[in-house]
Design an enzyme around this catalytic site. Structure first.
Site, PDB file in Angstrom:
ATOM      1  N   GLY A 184       8.862  -8.567  -6.489  1.00 47.26           N
ATOM      2  CA  GLY A 184       8.444  -9.650  -5.622  1.00 47.26           C
ATOM      3  C   GLY A 184       7.295  -9.315  -4.693  1.00 47.26           C
ATOM      4  O   GLY A 184       6.900 -10.144  -3.873  1.00 47.26           O
ATOM      5  N   HIS A 213       3.233  -4.461  -5.125  1.00 48.55           N
ATOM      6  CA  HIS A 213       3.371  -3.054  -5.509  1.00 48.55           C
ATOM      7  C   HIS A 213       3.101  -2.844  -7.004  1.00 48.55           C
ATOM      8  O   HIS A 213       2.434  -1.888  -7.397  1.00 48.55           O
ATOM      9  CB  HIS A 213       4.783  -2.574  -5.136  1.00 48.55           C
ATOM     10  CG  HIS A 213       5.028  -1.130  -5.376  1.00 48.55           C
ATOM     11  ND1 HIS A 213       4.480  -0.146  -4.585  1.00 48.55           N
ATOM     12  CD2 HIS A 213       5.761  -0.490  -6.321  1.00 48.55           C
ATOM     13  CE1 HIS A 213       4.874   1.030  -5.028  1.00 48.55           C
ATOM     14  NE2 HIS A 213       5.647   0.851  -6.084  1.00 48.55           N
TER      15      HIS A 213
END
EC number: 2.5.1.78
Length: 156
Positions: free
Chosen positions: A86, A89
């Site tokens: 989410g 990253h």
């Protein structure tokens, strides 16, 4: 016209490393099993195969450079699984791992195969680690074997 390509068979004296990210090990263990299976099926000597494990995909380029710089290996099969979450990253890790692996291969001019999955979810990763979409670890080792053969042919 001459067509030059690698063959999918090892001579049996090639020293190979499989560099695997442990993160998402449920996936990467299966990729690694596929790569080992391919290596053995195509004439590789298990005594000339090293398995090198790193914590995550971000560390793959650093250790790949160490392996290639050691001059102990004829080629390296790089395996990992980066699954979107989410946060951004995923984008940072996948971009840097991909770029770093490509740069290391070019810097050392040595055969390296790319078996790092970048998927949107776990289901896609599972499909590519031995179910519906085959085993990308097996395919990555197959690519490395062809590269090793092609390099030998071009060397003359």
């Amino acid at each position: 016209m001459q067509i030059i390509e690698g063959k999918l068979h090892l001579q049996g004296n090639e020293k190979v490393a499989i560099l695997t990210s442990r993160f998402n090990h449920i996936i990467t263990d299966r990729l690694q099993e596929g790569a080992i299976d391919c290596f053995k099926r195509h004439g590789g000597d298990e005594n000339l195969l090293d398995i090198v494990l790193v914590p995550g995909a971000y560390e793959l380029p650093f250790i790949l450079e160490r392996l290639l710089g050691s001059e102990k290996y004829d080629g390296v099969c790089v395996l990992g699984a980066i699954i979107r979450g989410g946060t951004p990253h995923f984008d940072y890790v996948s971009a840097e791992a991909t770029k770093g692996i490509a740069n290391a291969m070019l810097k050392y001019s040595m055969p390296v195969s790319f078996g790092v999955l970048t998927t949107d979810n776990v289901e896609q990763a599972i499909e590519r680690a031995g179910s519906k979409a085959g085993n990308k670890g097996f395919e990555a080792m197959s690519t490395l074997i062809e590269l090793l053969s092609l390099c030998q042919t071009l060397k003359g």
